[in-house]
Design a protein around this motif. Structure first.
Motif, short mmCIF file in Angstrom:
data_model
loop_
_atom_site.label_atom_id
_atom_site.label_comp_id
_atom_site.label_asym_id
_atom_site.label_seq_id
_atom_site.Cartn_x
_atom_site.Cartn_y
_atom_site.Cartn_z
N PRO A 103 35.79 40.30 37.28
CA PRO A 103 37.11 40.64 37.83
C PRO A 103 37.09 41.06 39.30
N ILE A 104 35.96 41.44 39.83
CA ILE A 104 35.91 41.82 41.24
C ILE A 104 36.27 40.64 42.15
N TYR A 105 36.04 39.41 41.68
CA TYR A 105 36.33 38.23 42.48
C TYR A 105 37.80 37.80 42.39
N GLN A 106 38.58 38.42 41.51
CA GLN A 106 40.00 38.09 41.41
C GLN A 106 40.78 38.58 42.62
N SER A 107 40.19 39.43 43.43
CA SER A 107 40.86 39.85 44.66
C SER A 107 40.97 38.69 45.66
N PHE A 108 40.14 37.65 45.48
CA PHE A 108 40.18 36.48 46.37
C PHE A 108 41.18 35.41 45.92
N VAL A 109 41.78 35.58 44.72
CA VAL A 109 42.73 34.59 44.22
C VAL A 109 43.96 34.59 45.13
N GLY A 110 44.39 33.41 45.53
CA GLY A 110 45.53 33.28 46.42
C GLY A 110 45.17 33.32 47.90
N THR A 111 43.89 33.45 48.19
CA THR A 111 43.43 33.44 49.59
C THR A 111 42.66 32.13 49.83
N ALA A 112 42.15 31.99 51.02
CA ALA A 112 41.35 30.80 51.34
C ALA A 112 40.02 30.79 50.58
N ARG A 113 39.57 31.97 50.10
CA ARG A 113 38.30 32.06 49.37
C ARG A 113 38.51 32.03 47.86
N ASN A 114 39.52 31.35 47.40
CA ASN A 114 39.90 31.31 45.99
C ASN A 114 38.75 30.80 45.11
N PRO A 115 38.24 31.65 44.21
CA PRO A 115 37.14 31.21 43.34
C PRO A 115 37.58 30.21 42.28
N ASP A 116 38.87 30.19 41.95
CA ASP A 116 39.36 29.24 40.95
C ASP A 116 39.15 27.80 41.40
N ARG A 117 39.17 27.58 42.70
CA ARG A 117 38.97 26.24 43.24
C ARG A 117 37.56 25.73 42.90
N PHE A 118 36.56 26.57 43.09
CA PHE A 118 35.19 26.17 42.80
C PHE A 118 34.97 26.01 41.30
N VAL A 119 35.41 27.01 40.52
CA VAL A 119 35.15 26.98 39.08
C VAL A 119 35.91 25.84 38.42
#
Length: 140
Positions: A103-119
């Motif tokens: 969940p610490i990486y959910q702070s990047f959701v909606g930004t340019a560093r969106n982890p959902d894009r990679f996963v």
């Protein structure tokens, strides 16, 4: 369907408390030997998670170990913690694949560093090569 051949070898042992022992040898032909399509094999959630994590290692940009990110716009792999936190939950009957990560990486959701894009991309590529069909991919 896989063809199964069963060979039975019964041995009677008078000294055994049970009275007899039976040895059964079961052999199962591989899918390719029985003519089944290799595209229709079953892959467990654990196996799929490992394949997705391996794909993430290939597509994520590498940065210096425990150093600063390469760019403020791209999620960079430095320690492998993000990749190791990804878990995949397939539901083949509903054509749905759910995934989670730390969940610490959910702070990047909606930004340019969106982890959902990679996963999402890694899951889509992995599943497409395994099954040859499309799934709905959802973050849990």
């Amino acid at each position: 369907k896989n063809k199964i051949s069963v060979t039975s070898d019964k041995t009677y042992n008078s000294g055994s408390p049970v009275g007899r022992a039976a040895n059964i040898l079961v052999t199962q032909k591989r899918a390719s030997e029985s003519g089944q399509d290799e595209q229709n094999k079953f892959v467990s959630g654990v196996q799929l998670t490992a394949l997705v994590q391996r794909r993430l290692a290939q597509i994520m940009p590498k940065g210096p170990l425990k150093g600063p990110p390469l760019s403020p716009n791209v999620l960079t792999e430095r320690t492998g913690r993000f990749r190791g936190s990804v878990t995949v939950f397939p539901n083949y009957r509903q054509n749905l694949i759910r995934f989670t990560y730390d969940p610490i990486y959910q702070s990047f959701v909606g930004t340019a560093r969106n982890p959902d894009r990679f996963v999402g991309g890694a899951i889509r590529e992995t599943v497409q090569t395994l099954f040859g069909r499309q799934f709905n991919i959802v973050r849990q």
